[in-house]
Every structure is written in C-alpha cells, then in structure tokens.
Design a protein around this motif. Structure first.
Motif, PDB file in Angstrom:
ATOM      1  N   TYR A  15      -0.864   0.862   0.152  1.00 25.94           N
ATOM      2  CA  TYR A  15      -0.973   0.507  -1.260  1.00 25.94           C
ATOM      3  C   TYR A  15      -2.417   0.173  -1.601  1.00 25.94           C
ATOM      4  CZ  TYR A  15       4.089   0.007  -0.943  1.00 25.94           C
ATOM      5  OH  TYR A  15       5.418   0.235  -0.741  1.00 25.94           O
ATOM      6  N   PRO A  23       9.998  -8.970   4.914  1.00 29.11           N
ATOM      7  CA  PRO A  23      10.077  -7.671   4.230  1.00 29.11           C
ATOM      8  C   PRO A  23      10.945  -7.738   2.977  1.00 29.11           C
ATOM      9  CG  PRO A  23      10.308  -7.355   6.589  1.00 29.11           C
ATOM     10  CD  PRO A  23      10.308  -8.848   6.347  1.00 29.11           C
ATOM     11  N   LYS A  32       3.276   3.531   4.173  1.00 29.03           N
ATOM     12  CA  LYS A  32       2.878   3.609   2.778  1.00 29.03           C
ATOM     13  C   LYS A  32       1.738   2.621   2.568  1.00 29.03           C
ATOM     14  CE  LYS A  32       4.883   4.218  -1.784  1.00 29.03           C
ATOM     15  NZ  LYS A  32       6.116   4.152  -2.580  1.00 29.03           N
ATOM     16  N   GLU A  43       4.154  -1.487  -8.149  1.00 30.23           N
ATOM     17  CA  GLU A  43       3.908  -0.045  -8.236  1.00 30.23           C
ATOM     18  C   GLU A  43       4.560   0.543  -9.488  1.00 30.23           C
ATOM     19  OE1 GLU A  43       3.738   3.748  -5.210  1.00 30.23           O
ATOM     20  OE2 GLU A  43       5.336   2.275  -4.886  1.00 30.23           O
ATOM     21  N   LEU A  65       6.195  -5.258  -4.000  1.00 22.66           N
ATOM     22  CA  LEU A  65       5.362  -4.051  -3.952  1.00 22.66           C
ATOM     23  C   LEU A  65       5.945  -2.954  -4.843  1.00 22.66           C
ATOM     24  CD1 LEU A  65       4.477  -3.957  -0.145  1.00 22.66           C
ATOM     25  CD2 LEU A  65       2.883  -4.324  -2.039  1.00 22.66           C
ATOM     26  N   ARG A  66       7.262  -2.773  -4.771  1.00 20.91           N
ATOM     27  CA  ARG A  66       7.905  -1.751  -5.618  1.00 20.91           C
ATOM     28  C   ARG A  66       7.724  -2.070  -7.098  1.00 20.91           C
ATOM     29  NH1 ARG A  66      11.789  -1.808  -1.435  1.00 20.91           N
ATOM     30  NH2 ARG A  66      13.073  -3.321  -2.525  1.00 20.91           N
ATOM     31  N   TYR A  94       8.542  -6.335  -0.021  1.00 15.86           N
ATOM     32  CA  TYR A  94       8.714  -4.949  -0.479  1.00 15.86           C
ATOM     33  C   TYR A  94       9.261  -4.839  -1.910  1.00 15.86           C
ATOM     34  CZ  TYR A  94       7.141  -3.192   3.970  1.00 15.86           C
ATOM     35  OH  TYR A  94       6.365  -2.891   5.054  1.00 15.86           O
ATOM     36  N   HIS A 145      -0.837  -1.710   4.078  1.00 17.86           N
ATOM     37  CA  HIS A 145       0.605  -1.453   4.055  1.00 17.86           C
ATOM     38  C   HIS A 145       1.343  -2.781   4.086  1.00 17.86           C
ATOM     39  CE1 HIS A 145       0.872  -2.184   8.426  1.00 17.86           C
ATOM     40  NE2 HIS A 145      -0.165  -1.350   8.578  1.00 17.86           N
ATOM     41  N   GLY A 146       2.632  -2.728   3.870  1.00 21.84           N
ATOM     42  CA  GLY A 146       3.436  -3.938   3.700  1.00 21.84           C
ATOM     43  C   GLY A 146       3.322  -4.936   4.834  1.00 21.84           C
ATOM     44  N   TYR A 147       3.386  -4.455   6.088  1.00 20.38           N
ATOM     45  CA  TYR A 147       3.331  -5.368   7.231  1.00 20.38           C
ATOM     46  C   TYR A 147       1.974  -6.075   7.284  1.00 20.38           C
ATOM     47  CZ  TYR A 147       3.536  -7.181  11.970  1.00 20.38           C
ATOM     48  OH  TYR A 147       3.515  -8.011  13.055  1.00 20.38           O
TER      49      TYR A 147
END
Length: 197
Positions: free
Chosen positions: A87, A56, A85, A67, A63-64, A60, A36-38
C-alpha cells in the motif's frame, strides 16, 4: 460473567477511539514509505512499544476502507515467492492526512486547556506554568527524530513540571491540614466549655 454496562460502554468507546488512531497511524506510516499489512502491524506495535498490537482483523478492514476512500492504493507484488499487497498513500490521502493532523493538534491543545481548568477548578491547584501538553497518541507515528535526545528532554520537562506541581500540592495540603486543625480545635473548645447552669 457479563461486564457491567458502564464498563462495556467504556471499553467500546476506547476501542472506537483506538481504531481511529490506528487508522491515522496507518496513513502516517504509509506517507513515510509503502508497506504491506504485516509490516504496518509490526511498525505500530514497535512505535507504541507494544501498547497497541493490532491484529489482521483490525488492520486489514482499515486498509480496505482507506483504499476504497481513495486515500491509499494497493498493488500486488511478489516478495520471496509470496504475493503481498503493498500500500502507498495517494495525493488525496496526503491532503486528508495534513488536515487530520492539524485537527488533532487543535483537539489536544483544547484537551490540555481543559486539564488545566480541571486542575484549577476541581482540584484547586494553581499552576504558575502551564502543564505539559497532553501527549497525542499520534506522537509515536509522527516523530522520527533522535528518540534518546527527545526522551531526555521530555523527561526533564516532565520532572520540572511535576516538581512544581508537588510544591503546589504540598502548600495546598498544608493549608487544608491547618484548616482541619483549626476546626478540630474549635470543636474541642466548644465541647469543653461549661454549660450554663
């Protein structure tokens, strides 16, 4: 006080380059394991020893975008009563990652060659052996081998290269000092010559 345009341009250029490397770092890390992002932010910070500490707001959006491009896929999971979420890389992400790593390798080989040319042509340093390759910012993400052995080997290689470079630079410095002494001696002798009467 507003930074000078050149400094601002340099900062923007570095930020764009860093974003590209963080983007590559994210997809490399997701190729190793879903996260996940963290987790991704902490892993980047740990692997770069704090050199990059992504936020973040920096991670993020990447990541978006990854995706949306179909290179990664995120699914919601519950961990410790929290929705996260997670990934993971997709098959098309694996393909683009392989292509990008090959391209990055070519870029850093070319940069190393340019560095050698710069040392020779601008600094007048002839190296008997080529300098060590310029380290890629991606090395922190790609290397999972025993870091103690690699660090020792890397340091010994660097020490060997620097020692040879120091010898070459000392020789060049001696040549320059000798030429300066000759020019000064010639100038002194010209001023001491009696003028014709």
């Amino acid at each position: 006080m507003k930074p000078e345009p050149q400094n601002e341009d340099t900062q923007n250029w570095i930020k764009v380059a860093q974003t590209g490397y963080i983007r590559m770092g994210i997809i490399i890390l997701l190729n190793k394991k879903p996260s996940h992002g963290y987790e991704i932010m902490k892993e980047i910070e740990n692997r770069t020893k704090g050199f990059w500490a992504p936020t973040p707001g920096g991670v993020y959006p990447i990541l978006r975008d990854l995706e949306k491009s179909g290179y990664i896929k995120g699914d919601w999971h519950t961990q410790k009563n929290r929705q996260l979420k997670i990934y993971k890389i997709t098959p098309s992400g694996e393909i683009i990652l392989k292509q990008a790593i090959i391209k990055q390798s070519e870029i850093f080989t070319n940069m190393s060659n340019l560095f050698t040319e710069f040392a020779r042509d601008v600094l007048n340093i002839e190296t008997a052996t080529p300098p060590p390759n310029i380290p890629s910012p991606l090395n922190a993400f790609l290397d999972d081998r025993n870091k103690n052995n690699e660090t020792l080997q890397t340091l010994e290689t660097q020490r060997k290269h620097f020692t040879k470079s120091i010898i070459t630079m000392r020789q060049r410095l001696n040549e320059v000092n000798q030429k300066i002494a000759e020019i000064k001696k010639q100038q002194t002798s010209e001023t001491e010559e009696p003028s014709p009467t």
